[in-house]
Design an enzyme around this catalytic site. Structure first.
Site, short mmCIF file in Angstrom:
data_model
loop_
_atom_site.label_atom_id
_atom_site.label_comp_id
_atom_site.label_asym_id
_atom_site.label_seq_id
_atom_site.Cartn_x
_atom_site.Cartn_y
_atom_site.Cartn_z
N HIS B 66 -58.75 -26.87 -7.28
CA HIS B 66 -58.31 -26.09 -6.27
C HIS B 66 -59.07 -26.02 -5.02
O HIS B 66 -60.41 -25.85 -5.06
CB HIS B 66 -57.99 -24.94 -6.53
CG HIS B 66 -58.94 -23.70 -6.93
ND1 HIS B 66 -59.43 -23.05 -6.20
CD2 HIS B 66 -59.64 -23.56 -8.22
CE1 HIS B 66 -60.52 -22.05 -6.73
NE2 HIS B 66 -60.77 -22.68 -7.92
N ASP B 177 -66.57 -22.83 -4.89
CA ASP B 177 -65.38 -22.50 -5.79
C ASP B 177 -64.30 -22.75 -5.17
O ASP B 177 -63.86 -21.90 -4.42
CB ASP B 177 -65.66 -21.09 -6.52
CG ASP B 177 -64.30 -20.71 -7.41
OD1 ASP B 177 -63.58 -21.67 -7.53
OD2 ASP B 177 -64.34 -19.47 -7.66
N GLU B 209 -54.77 -21.24 -6.24
CA GLU B 209 -55.38 -21.12 -7.57
C GLU B 209 -55.91 -19.63 -7.83
O GLU B 209 -55.83 -18.89 -8.72
CB GLU B 209 -56.65 -21.92 -7.85
CG GLU B 209 -56.90 -21.96 -9.43
CD GLU B 209 -58.21 -21.17 -9.82
OE1 GLU B 209 -58.36 -20.77 -10.94
OE2 GLU B 209 -58.69 -20.37 -8.79
N GLU B 210 -56.52 -19.16 -6.59
CA GLU B 210 -57.19 -17.82 -6.66
C GLU B 210 -56.23 -16.74 -6.75
O GLU B 210 -56.87 -15.35 -7.03
CB GLU B 210 -58.07 -17.83 -5.40
CG GLU B 210 -59.38 -18.70 -5.45
CD GLU B 210 -60.41 -18.35 -6.37
OE1 GLU B 210 -60.40 -17.40 -7.25
OE2 GLU B 210 -61.19 -19.10 -6.58
N ASP B 232 -63.22 -27.21 -12.56
CA ASP B 232 -63.42 -25.95 -11.76
C ASP B 232 -64.69 -25.80 -11.89
O ASP B 232 -65.57 -26.47 -12.60
CB ASP B 232 -62.40 -24.80 -12.49
CG ASP B 232 -62.27 -23.89 -11.41
OD1 ASP B 232 -62.88 -23.51 -10.50
OD2 ASP B 232 -61.17 -23.54 -11.28
N HIS B 316 -67.96 -16.27 -6.71
CA HIS B 316 -67.10 -15.12 -5.49
C HIS B 316 -68.20 -14.37 -4.78
O HIS B 316 -67.92 -13.25 -4.51
CB HIS B 316 -66.40 -14.34 -6.49
CG HIS B 316 -65.09 -15.11 -7.00
ND1 HIS B 316 -63.88 -14.47 -7.07
CD2 HIS B 316 -64.79 -16.73 -6.97
CE1 HIS B 316 -62.97 -15.44 -7.53
NE2 HIS B 316 -63.51 -16.74 -7.56
#
Lengths: 330, 352, 344
Positions: B66, B177, B209-210, B232, B316
């Site tokens: 993603h 990410d 995706e998130e 990922d 994150h």
């Protein structure tokens, strides 16, 4: 418009049992559409045929939050579970109505209000005992909040504005569109409150090029409300995102452009909790660019949901504008 | 083309869920190995590298990484010109205080997430974290009127963080990410350009995706691959995370095992890694919800899927850190896996 | 007995092959199917042609998977760390024996002896950080010769008759559904019957999502083993079902509101054939029906469940009559459907 609103918000239609609502809508729209069908999940789909070859799906849900009876005790009291997101604070002392018209009062067991949960609530239909109760209600029956419609002038308060007012917007828009450019699918969708279920299957069957949900959104204009710029009376709310969908940038741009061009009052909506049919529509098959036109509503998911008629009119105008646009980007 | 350098460029670029268009453009311009490039209706970027088999019998391999990142969104502009915001995707609220940001209004405006000076904090306040609802962004304008000339509700905000090289091959940035996964796909396509492979390879830079694996849901429906492989990031080893919950850094990818991974694909990937001496870590994932694999697997009549995880630290947060050596290894492993695929293996994926 | 073999077979989400092979073998031996489809994620879809060429496609579904534990790490001392796959109350794990991996290596979930616990420890449930599986080996190397990361562990419970007309065993959720469907498969109807033994229900109704897409049924019934909470200190309205009161019909759960018309027809069939039924109280949990209902343009679905006490634990308990009545109810409903030419 007020009569239609009254008629629709007073109808009985918890998730999965929307038949009374779709019957009323059928009567209201049948003279204005080319096709009218109901599918397996109870979606009512009204079609106006155009010539462009593009398919546009509008969706407003017919179901309302409610109650499902899980048990009837020896004394004739009913226990229940929630259908959709009930606000427990608004239940005690309120009344419910069943499909057959039976009325009940919601009572609570003793105990601290802070520890109140659905398990400690019950419904009293005035039955003498279990047998008496069974004359009117069985386990598995669904009920809705029972609360009257009040006309406050330019604002109206009632149960089930979420999302009968969206249905009203679609009905009014549908009457106004005389020469449709595109194939317009007005979906009066079922089971939104329990997970966007009707929109998912109807969208699969329609496979639209553009999806627009018409649903309500909470406002941030009441005392110490959760922070939000949306206010009652500030016009149609164009959704930027909620937990089910991020409006496609093209759709947000389209709605903004049309609102600006037609002088329709609008505001942007960023909702941090809650979803709409657009969440299901945009993930259909290979994806559908989707967005949402929201009607601001105060006291959402209580039996007293309040709307402003100017907002409703703005939403009608915006739906008509989308339907009549060339939609060159889609 | 230097993919490591491009990963840094990607990490610095804005591309919040739902608004990946400009980033997709950038990626498609930097992928010389694709035979065909297209975007679908939700904005997934599909880089297709054709296989050598006859068109009618060519299997389809879908890779998914993603390209969206988590970010912030304007919810309200206060009278005094401060901006309130909510999140797009899951942020740790504790890392947001005192960050520099870019508010993407009518033009890009620099801003800071303000924090009370320590002097004015009460003892009670020090013990509590500040919730995102109570945070605000200061862009240096002192009124609603001035701010609203440029900024509106619904505008996006990204963290400003330049990509930085640490020791060795470690790099750090705000959106590793899963731009790391995109870099893996590019490394894989580059490697495949040197080899023969029967299958068409669809390297998909997925969107959203998130916020719920949304791009993978629709792109898989469109491609209908014979195999789906998500790339990922995984939790790299670091203090405070037990060994059994993390993947060793600088030791190649985590090869995931779990309900979302087809057992035969897993077996084959492990064999490929062993045959070519590529290091890897086993990763057990019982709850499969967190990656594109989850969406791909249950598309249409079911897709055999698997997951490679590149370990990164501090996921994150704006300092996501990766060993680029792991990116190269993962890309190479993928390429070798694809190059060695044959029809017999693919047919055995049903009734396993 | 097939139910015994199904109950004792081990098949966690994503690793249902032992159960699948058992069912497939049984179907082949007894010649119960006209076509068997295995899909890419492990669903077994069995087609039984109708005696007429047309008619509605009727789908019956039960899931093969059971909740399990997944080995997440082999520690240096040879002990195994694990994570639950599906919903397991961690408090029930301590002091149980398990089989680990395809070769069913025996192990135990141990705990510090009570003598050495501080009083407050006894009141605190053990979490995943404290729990581990002991195979009786002394080192990581030894353990890794027997098991590997990703292997599943299962309770070692054997199936048996129990108390007053009951069965006990593990994994009744939903091997009892599989067993019911095997009985139904013995009959042939006018319409084509698709029996789906699905995978990965316990971790998000995943098998049924694709099985529904493949079959694209006109009508579907899901057969489940559902929780019976008729135990001490649970108030009547909290007891979702009761053992011995017949198959339970769902009016609503977190995944589905079954088709009202279909449910009322099933209730009528029960009434006509004097089969006891109960309405499931409470709306917790979800079933494959949710995903099947949402397939493509939508499918009418209903859920019929065999009440089972203590599901998702090592030993569940169910009533023989409920089991047999569930088989009768499904068969009679299908016959009724047939008599009406496949129209509800």
């Amino acid at each position: 418009m007020k009569e239609i609103i009254k008629q629709l918000v007073e109808a009985y239609g918890p998730s999965g049992y929307e038949g009374q609502v779709t019957d009323i809508i059928t009567e209201l729209v049948k003279d204005y559409v080319d096709e009218l069908t109901t599918d397996v999940l109870g979606n009512l789909i009204a079609v106006k045929k155009g010539t462009s070859g593009k398919k546009v799906m509008f969706s407003a849900h017919t179901d309302e939050i409610g109650f499902v009876i899980t048990h009837i005790d020896d004394k004739g009291f009913l226990r229940f579970s929630n259908v959709g997101g009930l606000n427990i604070l608004t239940l005690v002392g309120g009344r419910v109505r069943f499909a057959n018209g039976t009325i009940g009062v919601i009572g609570k067991e003793k105990g601290d209000l802070k520890e109140l949960d659905l398990d400690k609530l019950f419904i009293d239909i005035g039955a003498k005992n279990r047998e008496d109760a069974l004359e009117k209600v069985k386990v598995g029956d669904f009920a809705i909040a029972h609360r009257e419609y009040n006309d406050l002038g330019n604002r109206i308060v009632s149960k089930a504005m979420d999302d009968r007012i969206g249905c009203v917007v679609l009905i009014e828009a549908l009457k106004k569109i005389s020469k449709p450019v595109h194939d317009l699918y007005f979906v009066f969708s079922s089971q939104e409150e329990v997970g966007l279920r009707g929109a998912r299957t109807s969208s699969y069957a329609i496979d639209p090029d553009l999806g627009i949900a018409v649903d309500v959104t909470p406002t941030g204009d009441t005392p110490e409300a959760p922070r939000s710029e949306v206010a009652l009376g500030n016009g149609a709310a164009i959704k930027v995102m909620d937990t089910s969908v991020i409006a496609h940038p093209k759709v947000k741009a389209l709605l903004t452009r049309l609102a600006e061009a037609k002088g329709i009052k609008y505001q942007y909506e960023v909702l941090t909790r809650g979803g709409t049919d657009a969440g299901a529509i945009h993930l259909t098959k290979e994806g559908v660019p989707s967005g949402c036109i929201s009607i601001p509503v105060r006291h959402v998911h209580t039996p007293s949901e309040m709307i402003d008629l100017d907002d409703v009119q703005a939403c009608v105008d915006l739906v008509v504008a989308v339907a009549e646009d060339a939609l060159a980007d889609f | 083309m230097d993919i490591k350098k491009f990963l840094c460029e990607m990490s610095e670029s804005p591309g919040i869920s739902g608004y990946e268009h400009d980033l997709a453009q950038k990626i498609s311009e930097n992928c010389p190995w694709a035979d065909e490039t297209r975007s679908d209706k939700l904005g997934n970027l599909i880089l297709l590298k054709r296989g050598k088999d006859d068109q009618n019998s060519r299997p389809k391999i879908m890779l998914a990484a993603h390209m969206d990142e988590i970010g912030l969104m304007v919810t309200k502009i206060e009278k005094e010109g401060f901006i309130r915001f909510s999140t797009v995707g899951g942020f740790d609220q504790r890392v947001l205080l005192a960050q520099e940001v870019v508010v993407h209004g009518k033009k890009d405006l620099p801003g800071v997430i303000g924090a009370k000076p320590p002097h004015s904090l009460t003892a009670e306040e020090r013990r509590r974290t500040v919730s995102i609802e109570d945070m605000f962004i200061d862009i240096g304008f002192d009124s609603f009127e001035k701010v609203s000339q440029y900024v509106n509700v619904g505008d996006l905000i990204t963290i400003k963080r330049d990509c930085l090289s640490l020791q060795g091959n470690y790099i750090t940035g705000k959106a590793m990410d899963d731009r790391v996964g995109v870099a893996v796909m590019l490394e894989c396509l580059k490697e495949l350009a040197k080899r023969e492979h029967i299958a068409d390879v669809y390297a998909v830079c997925t969107v959203q995706e998130e916020v719920g694996l949304r791009g993978a849901t629709t792109s898989t429906y469109g491609i209908v691959p014979d195999i789906g492989i998500a790339i990922d990031v995984g939790f790299g080893d670091m203090p405070g995370i037990p060994e059994y919950d993390s993947i060793k850094m600088s030791n190649g990818p985590g090869i995931t095992v779990g309900p979302q991974v087809h057992p035969k694909l897993h077996e084959r990937m492990v064999k490929t890694a062993r045959d070519w001496n590529i290091p890897f870590s086993p990763e057990a994932t019982p709850s499969p919800g967190g990656t594109d694999t989850y969406a791909m697997q249950v598309t249409r009549s079911g897709i055999p899927t698997m997951l490679l995880s590149v370990p990164i630290r501090y996921m994150h947060t704006p300092v996501e850190t990766v060993d680029y050596t792991d990116v190269i290894r993962t890309g190479r492993l993928l390429a070798l896996f694809i190059a060695e695929l044959d029809h017999e293996f693919l047919e055995g994926l049903k009734c396993f | 007995m097939l139910l015994k073999r199904l109950s004792e077979a081990c098949g966690g989400p994503g690793k249902e092959s032992v159960v699948r092979d058992l069912i497939k073998q049984e179907i082949t031996e007894q010649n119960l199917a006209d076509e068997i489809i295995c899909d890419a994620i492990g669903n077994l879809i069995v087609k039984k042609d109708g005696t007429k060429s047309d008619g509605p496609k009727v789908m019956l579904a039960a899931h093969m998977d059971e909740v399990a534990l997944m080995i997440s790490n082999v520690e240096k001392n040879g002990l195994l760390k694990f994570k639950p796959v599906g919903g397991i109350d961690l408090r029930i794990l301590v002091g149980k024996s398990v089989y680990v991996g395809a070769n069913k290596v025996s192990g135990v979930i141990g705990a510090k002896p009570i003598h050495m616990q501080r009083p407050e420890e006894r009141n605190t449930p053990l979490g995943l950080n404290e729990l581990y599986i002991d195979l009786g080996v002394r080192s990581q190397e030894e353990a890794e010769r027997l098991v590997k990361v990703g292997d599943y562990a299962y309770f070692t419970t054997s199936f048996s008759e129990f108390g007053d007309n009951l069965y006990k065993g593990k994994a009744f959720d939903d091997r009892v559904g599989c067993a019911v469907l095997m009985e139904v498969l013995k009959e042939r109807y006018e319409f084509p019957l698709y029996v789906a033994f699905t995978v990965q229900e316990e971790i998000g109704l995943r098998g049924s999502t694709v099985a529904g897409y493949t079959v694209e049924p006109d009508l579907a019934l899901v057969i489940e083993g559902t929780a019976a909470n008729d135990i001490p200190d649970s108030k009547e309205h909290q007891q979702s079902t009761n053992l011995g009161k017949g198959p339970a019909l769902t009016m609503m759960d977190r995944s589905v509101i079954p088709n009202p018309r279909l449910v009322s027809e099933i209730l009528k069939v029960a009434d006509e054939h004097k089969i006891p039924v109960q309405i499931r109280r409470g709306t917790q949990g979800g079933t494959d029906a949710g995903k099947i209902q949402g397939t493509k343009g939508g499918v009418p679905v209903a859920v019929i469940s065999v009440p089972c006490r203590y599901i998702h634990g090592p030993v569940s308990v169910m009533n023989k009559n409920d089991y047999n009545n569930t088989i009768e109810l499904v068969k009679n409903f299908l016959k009724t459907l047939e008599q009406r030419g496949g129209v509800l």
